[in-house]
Design a protein around this motif. Structure first.
Motif, PDB file in Angstrom:
ATOM      1  N   MET A  17       0.836  -1.209   0.000  1.00 50.69           N
ATOM      2  CA  MET A  17       0.000   0.000   0.000  1.00 50.69           C
ATOM      3  C   MET A  17       0.870   1.258   0.000  1.00 50.69           C
ATOM      4  N   TYR A  18       1.900   1.249   0.850  1.00 47.60           N
ATOM      5  CA  TYR A  18       2.800   2.405   0.894  1.00 47.60           C
ATOM      6  C   TYR A  18       3.552   2.563  -0.423  1.00 47.60           C
ATOM      7  N   LEU A  19       3.944   1.449  -1.032  1.00 52.27           N
ATOM      8  CA  LEU A  19       4.646   1.527  -2.317  1.00 52.27           C
ATOM      9  C   LEU A  19       3.721   2.106  -3.385  1.00 52.27           C
ATOM     10  N   GLN A  20       2.457   1.681  -3.365  1.00 51.90           N
ATOM     11  CA  GLN A  20       1.506   2.207  -4.346  1.00 51.90           C
ATOM     12  C   GLN A  20       1.350   3.710  -4.195  1.00 51.90           C
ATOM     13  N   ASN A  21       1.253   4.186  -2.962  1.00 52.08           N
ATOM     14  CA  ASN A  21       1.140   5.630  -2.750  1.00 52.08           C
ATOM     15  C   ASN A  21       2.441   6.351  -3.089  1.00 52.08           C
ATOM     16  N   ALA A  22       3.567   5.709  -2.828  1.00 54.19           N
ATOM     17  CA  ALA A  22       4.856   6.313  -3.180  1.00 54.19           C
ATOM     18  C   ALA A  22       4.940   6.541  -4.688  1.00 54.19           C
ATOM     19  N   VAL A  23       4.496   5.559  -5.462  1.00 51.16           N
ATOM     20  CA  VAL A  23       4.515   5.681  -6.925  1.00 51.16           C
ATOM     21  C   VAL A  23       3.491   6.722  -7.373  1.00 51.16           C
ATOM     22  N   ALA A  24       2.304   6.685  -6.792  1.00 48.77           N
ATOM     23  CA  ALA A  24       1.239   7.618  -7.198  1.00 48.77           C
ATOM     24  C   ALA A  24       1.614   9.066  -6.896  1.00 48.77           C
ATOM     25  N   TYR A  25       2.243   9.304  -5.741  1.00 44.38           N
ATOM     26  CA  TYR A  25       2.583  10.674  -5.331  1.00 44.38           C
ATOM     27  C   TYR A  25       4.042  11.028  -5.616  1.00 44.38           C
ATOM     28  N   ASP A  26       4.811  10.073  -6.130  1.00 46.27           N
ATOM     29  CA  ASP A  26       6.251  10.244  -6.363  1.00 46.27           C
ATOM     30  C   ASP A  26       6.930  10.753  -5.081  1.00 46.27           C
ATOM     31  N   ASN A  27       6.725   9.995  -3.992  1.00 48.94           N
ATOM     32  CA  ASN A  27       7.168  10.397  -2.667  1.00 48.94           C
ATOM     33  C   ASN A  27       8.158   9.363  -2.122  1.00 48.94           C
ATOM     34  N   LYS A  28       9.412   9.777  -1.943  1.00 44.48           N
ATOM     35  CA  LYS A  28      10.450   8.859  -1.476  1.00 44.48           C
ATOM     36  C   LYS A  28      10.212   8.409  -0.036  1.00 44.48           C
ATOM     37  N   ASP A  29       9.633   9.262   0.816  1.00 42.56           N
ATOM     38  CA  ASP A  29       9.363   8.882   2.203  1.00 42.56           C
ATOM     39  C   ASP A  29       8.405   7.692   2.266  1.00 42.56           C
ATOM     40  N   LEU A  30       7.389   7.706   1.418  1.00 43.39           N
ATOM     41  CA  LEU A  30       6.458   6.580   1.369  1.00 43.39           C
ATOM     42  C   LEU A  30       7.148   5.323   0.847  1.00 43.39           C
ATOM     43  N   TYR A  31       8.057   5.501  -0.096  1.00 41.99           N
ATOM     44  CA  TYR A  31       8.844   4.376  -0.615  1.00 41.99           C
ATOM     45  C   TYR A  31       9.685   3.757   0.514  1.00 41.99           C
ATOM     46  N   LEU A  32      10.285   4.616   1.336  1.00 41.47           N
ATOM     47  CA  LEU A  32      11.088   4.122   2.457  1.00 41.47           C
ATOM     48  C   LEU A  32      10.216   3.404   3.489  1.00 41.47           C
ATOM     49  N   ARG A  33       8.975   3.869   3.670  1.00 44.95           N
ATOM     50  CA  ARG A  33       8.038   3.157   4.557  1.00 44.95           C
ATOM     51  C   ARG A  33       7.737   1.766   4.013  1.00 44.95           C
ATOM     52  N   ALA A  34       7.585   1.672   2.704  1.00 44.21           N
ATOM     53  CA  ALA A  34       7.333   0.365   2.070  1.00 44.21           C
ATOM     54  C   ALA A  34       8.516  -0.568   2.314  1.00 44.21           C
ATOM     55  N   LYS A  35       9.733  -0.036   2.195  1.00 45.33           N
ATOM     56  CA  LYS A  35      10.928  -0.848   2.459  1.00 45.33           C
ATOM     57  C   LYS A  35      10.989  -1.289   3.919  1.00 45.33           C
ATOM     58  N   GLU A  36      10.567  -0.398   4.805  1.00 44.41           N
ATOM     59  CA  GLU A  36      10.541  -0.719   6.235  1.00 44.41           C
ATOM     60  C   GLU A  36       9.575  -1.882   6.505  1.00 44.41           C
ATOM     61  N   TYR A  37       8.415  -1.843   5.865  1.00 47.20           N
ATOM     62  CA  TYR A  37       7.450  -2.932   6.042  1.00 47.20           C
ATOM     63  C   TYR A  37       7.964  -4.233   5.435  1.00 47.20           C
ATOM     64  N   LEU A  38       8.702  -4.137   4.337  1.00 43.12           N
ATOM     65  CA  LEU A  38       9.313  -5.344   3.755  1.00 43.12           C
ATOM     66  C   LEU A  38      10.300  -5.957   4.738  1.00 43.12           C
ATOM     67  N   ALA A  39      11.140  -5.117   5.340  1.00 43.81           N
ATOM     68  CA  ALA A  39      12.131  -5.611   6.312  1.00 43.81           C
ATOM     69  C   ALA A  39      11.428  -6.256   7.507  1.00 43.81           C
ATOM     70  N   ARG A  40      10.355  -5.641   7.974  1.00 41.02           N
ATOM     71  CA  ARG A  40       9.607  -6.205   9.107  1.00 41.02           C
ATOM     72  C   ARG A  40       8.957  -7.538   8.732  1.00 41.02           C
ATOM     73  N   ALA A  41       8.440  -7.628   7.505  1.00 38.03           N
ATOM     74  CA  ALA A  41       7.809  -8.877   7.049  1.00 38.03           C
ATOM     75  C   ALA A  41       8.848  -9.986   6.937  1.00 38.03           C
ATOM     76  N   GLU A  42      10.026  -9.655   6.396  1.00 36.21           N
ATOM     77  CA  GLU A  42      11.082 -10.670   6.263  1.00 36.21           C
ATOM     78  C   GLU A  42      11.562 -11.126   7.639  1.00 36.21           C
ATOM     79  N   GLU A  43      11.671 -10.183   8.567  1.00 35.26           N
ATOM     80  CA  GLU A  43      12.087 -10.522   9.926  1.00 35.26           C
ATOM     81  C   GLU A  43      11.044 -11.400  10.619  1.00 35.26           C
ATOM     82  N   ALA A  44       9.768 -11.037  10.450  1.00 31.79           N
ATOM     83  CA  ALA A  44       8.688 -11.808  11.074  1.00 31.79           C
ATOM     84  C   ALA A  44       8.573 -13.209  10.459  1.00 31.79           C
ATOM     85  N   MET A  45       9.007 -13.352   9.216  1.00 26.92           N
ATOM     86  CA  MET A  45       8.897 -14.630   8.512  1.00 26.92           C
ATOM     87  C   MET A  45      10.021 -15.595   8.884  1.00 26.92           C
ATOM     88  N   GLU A  46      11.121 -15.055   9.400  1.00 25.97           N
ATOM     89  CA  GLU A  46      12.280 -15.896   9.745  1.00 25.97           C
ATOM     90  C   GLU A  46      11.900 -16.972  10.745  1.00 25.97           C
TER      91      GLU A  46
END
Length: 194
Positions: A136-165
């Motif tokens: 969702m954050y990545l979609q908004n990052a692309v729609a608004y061309d907002n790097k902060d939202l892109y970084l939030r998407a990366k943060e959620y990816l890192a949390r998902a990978e950590e939770a999946m370990e």
């Protein structure tokens, strides 16, 4: 590779009678028991009817409100439409696809983040929810061309990978995380990452 589009929206509706009974059982009854116990304990210590009744009522109302809020959030997280919410409002659907260029309403994302707070962090569902929020954050990052939202998407990816370990998660959940990772890789140059 075929583009995957995910549609979200509530799936069930609870009757007013069931909702009232759930609130009575899970919020009002425990609060009433605590009210009686608190009144008795406070009265034994302070020997003041007015003070013990006032403090017990305050405890009763606070606990009842907290329990009712938790119940509402639990039901909404399960996709259950609560009585009093108009069906048209509740059944608003949205599509998760960064390529669409359509942003997702920030209120919807905040609602999913609030629901995430109540998730069991050891469950597979928690991993899937983290991946969805990242998308969702990545979609908004692309729609608004907002790097902060892109970084939030990366943060959620890192949390998902950590939770999946160390967890044995289903193929679908792995695909959600892999899809998010792939989409982030696709858009990283757009946001100035190498």
């Amino acid at each position: 590779m075929e583009q995957r589009k995910i549609i979200f929206g509530p799936t069930k509706e609870i009757s007013t009678l069931k909702y009232v009974l759930l609130n009575l059982l899970l919020a009002a009854l425990p609060s009433a028991i605590v009210f009686i116990l608190a009144y008795d304990i406070i009265y034994n210590f302070l020997h003041s009817f007015i003070l013990s009744a006032t403090l017990s009522t305050l405890i009763f109302s606070t606990l009842g409100a907290i329990l009712s809020t938790y119940l509402n959030r639990y039901l909404m997280r399960r996709g259950i439409i609560l009585p009093g919410i108009r069906k048209k409002e509740a059944s608003t659907k949205f599509m998760i696809s960064p390529e669409s260029g359509q942003p997702i309403d920030e209120k919807v994302i905040k609602r999913y983040e609030k629901a995430l707070e109540f998730s069991d962090k050891k469950s597979e569902n928690y991993v899937a929810e983290l991946a969805m929020l990242g998308m969702m954050y990545l979609q908004n990052a692309v729609a608004y061309d907002n790097k902060d939202l892109y970084l939030r998407a990366k943060e959620y990816l890192a949390r998902a990978e950590e939770a999946m370990e160390g967890k044995n998660v289903s193929f679908e959940t792995k695909m959600l995380v892999d899809n998010l990772r792939s989409k982030i890789e696709t858009y990283k140059y757009r946001f100035g990452e190498r």
